[in-house]
Design a protein around this motif. Sequence first.
Motif, PDB file in Angstrom:
ATOM      1  N   GLN A   1       0.797  -1.223   0.000  1.00  0.00           N
ATOM      2  CA  GLN A   1       0.000   0.000   0.000  1.00  0.00           C
ATOM      3  C   GLN A   1       0.835   1.280   0.000  1.00  0.00           C
ATOM      4  N   PRO A   2       1.949   1.367   0.756  1.00  0.00           N
ATOM      5  CA  PRO A   2       2.725   2.616   0.694  1.00  0.00           C
ATOM      6  C   PRO A   2       3.202   2.956  -0.714  1.00  0.00           C
ATOM      7  N   VAL A   3       3.530   1.938  -1.500  1.00  0.00           N
ATOM      8  CA  VAL A   3       3.956   2.178  -2.879  1.00  0.00           C
ATOM      9  C   VAL A   3       2.771   2.625  -3.725  1.00  0.00           C
ATOM     10  N   ALA A   4       1.647   1.905  -3.600  1.00  0.00           N
ATOM     11  CA  ALA A   4       0.449   2.281  -4.355  1.00  0.00           C
ATOM     12  C   ALA A   4       0.004   3.701  -4.004  1.00  0.00           C
ATOM     13  N   ASP A   5       0.066   4.053  -2.725  1.00  0.00           N
ATOM     14  CA  ASP A   5      -0.324   5.403  -2.303  1.00  0.00           C
ATOM     15  C   ASP A   5       0.580   6.463  -2.918  1.00  0.00           C
ATOM     16  N   GLU A   6       1.891   6.192  -2.996  1.00  0.00           N
ATOM     17  CA  GLU A   6       2.818   7.163  -3.556  1.00  0.00           C
ATOM     18  C   GLU A   6       2.583   7.352  -5.055  1.00  0.00           C
ATOM     19  N   VAL A   7       2.326   6.267  -5.762  1.00  0.00           N
ATOM     20  CA  VAL A   7       2.020   6.383  -7.193  1.00  0.00           C
ATOM     21  C   VAL A   7       0.762   7.210  -7.396  1.00  0.00           C
ATOM     22  N   ARG A   8      -0.272   6.927  -6.604  1.00  0.00           N
ATOM     23  CA  ARG A   8      -1.509   7.700  -6.728  1.00  0.00           C
ATOM     24  C   ARG A   8      -1.279   9.167  -6.382  1.00  0.00           C
ATOM     25  N   ARG A   9      -0.441   9.416  -5.394  1.00  0.00           N
ATOM     26  CA  ARG A   9      -0.170  10.813  -5.018  1.00  0.00           C
ATOM     27  C   ARG A   9       0.365  11.592  -6.218  1.00  0.00           C
ATOM     28  N   LEU A  10       1.260  10.987  -6.965  1.00  0.00           N
ATOM     29  CA  LEU A  10       1.852  11.668  -8.110  1.00  0.00           C
ATOM     30  C   LEU A  10       0.860  11.837  -9.263  1.00  0.00           C
ATOM     31  N   LEU A  11       0.046  10.813  -9.505  1.00  0.00           N
ATOM     32  CA  LEU A  11      -0.819  10.833 -10.678  1.00  0.00           C
ATOM     33  C   LEU A  11      -2.188  11.462 -10.433  1.00  0.00           C
ATOM     34  N   LEU A  12      -2.642  11.480  -9.184  1.00  0.00           N
ATOM     35  CA  LEU A  12      -3.953  12.066  -8.895  1.00  0.00           C
ATOM     36  C   LEU A  12      -3.877  13.529  -8.482  1.00  0.00           C
ATOM     37  N   ALA A  13      -2.691  13.998  -8.108  1.00  0.00           N
ATOM     38  CA  ALA A  13      -2.557  15.396  -7.678  1.00  0.00           C
ATOM     39  C   ALA A  13      -3.057  16.379  -8.742  1.00  0.00           C
ATOM     40  N   PRO A  14      -2.749  16.186 -10.032  1.00  0.00           N
ATOM     41  CA  PRO A  14      -3.277  17.126 -11.028  1.00  0.00           C
ATOM     42  C   PRO A  14      -4.797  17.143 -11.115  1.00  0.00           C
ATOM     43  N   LEU A  15      -5.450  16.096 -10.600  1.00  0.00           N
ATOM     44  CA  LEU A  15      -6.912  16.036 -10.591  1.00  0.00           C
ATOM     45  C   LEU A  15      -7.494  16.556  -9.282  1.00  0.00           C
ATOM     46  N   GLY A  16      -6.626  17.017  -8.363  1.00  0.00           N
ATOM     47  CA  GLY A  16      -7.087  17.523  -7.081  1.00  0.00           C
ATOM     48  C   GLY A  16      -7.562  16.438  -6.144  1.00  0.00           C
ATOM     49  N   LEU A  17      -7.002  15.231  -6.273  1.00  0.00           N
ATOM     50  CA  LEU A  17      -7.462  14.091  -5.484  1.00  0.00           C
ATOM     51  C   LEU A  17      -6.310  13.473  -4.709  1.00  0.00           C
ATOM     52  N   ARG A  18      -6.638  12.936  -3.541  1.00  0.00           N
ATOM     53  CA  ARG A  18      -5.700  12.160  -2.730  1.00  0.00           C
ATOM     54  C   ARG A  18      -6.412  10.884  -2.305  1.00  0.00           C
ATOM     55  N   LEU A  19      -5.809   9.753  -2.618  1.00  0.00           N
ATOM     56  CA  LEU A  19      -6.417   8.475  -2.296  1.00  0.00           C
ATOM     57  C   LEU A  19      -5.408   7.581  -1.606  1.00  0.00           C
TER      58      LEU A  19
END
Length: 306
Positions: free
Chosen positions: A231-249
């Motif tokens: 999960q820490p890896v998945a969360d970091e990938v999402r942080r990078l890719l979802l930030a431009p959409l204004g989302l944190r997951l």
Amino acid sequence: AYQSVLAGARELTLFHLGDLVQEHPGDALLAAALPELTELASRVRGQPPRGIAFYKPPSSDADDNLYLADYLAMLGLPIVPEARYPGAARVAILGAQATADPQLLDKLRRHLATGATLVLTPALMRRLGAPVERLSGARVSAEPQPGAAVELSGLKLTTPLELDLGLTAPANLTRMTVSAAGRRVPWLTARRAGGGRLLVWNLRTFSEQDYDDVGEVLLPPKKRGLPNLPQPVADEVRRLLLAPLGLRLSAPARVAFYLLGDSACFYNFLDRAVRIQLNGRVLAVGPNQAVYLDSYRNVTDSGRSQ
């Protein structure tokens, strides 16, 4: 059935009649879920999919990126397949399939100029060559070098993670590395480029040869590590890719995330209940269940939609 409804299918066809006549046990499970599926379909209908564009021109060759979009969705990335170049998308992933577009490099540069975040795979870089290497700051070998990692950013992997050992990048551009073939290999790089941001993600799924090697035609010929990322890896990938959409997951892998208009839906592929956080608010999702939010901007801490 849930994935078909979430994809906007207007009809479902059961295969095959023999199973129905012989009362396959799955039929009873589907019948029990039909009221929820019907309600979900009514909510999804007319809601345009949004999220991270995945460019796949018609009849394009995937090289060693076969079914890549499917595996990315299992990481909780809201993937939206596009047959035309997604020039308006704030985030887009370009696998080897995208190189079927003869104007891809020009479109890529124009897209970066809008401030977009673009994600490239080694297979795509190999096909586009030196121009994209200069943009990304990373380099890739002339021929694919398939490999598998057992450790990523200091975390042991339960399932080996497939990658291309031919990818290299300067340390200052490398965000994550893996341990493979007795050395450190870049897994994710990032660089400002052309007014936007260019990431190289060391992803490899399947090639046609992988299927030929085991005589498979339709089903995945081997297990893949992406759906089993810590999960820490998945969360970091999402942080990078979802930030431009204004989302944190924050969520385990195998929890899929869909954006449909102003609504959102999660589907938990795990056989256990999970707690996730969307923009800091907590949601509970049962095993093999879907949770639909009429507006993901109005989620209470209890996880109920308002």
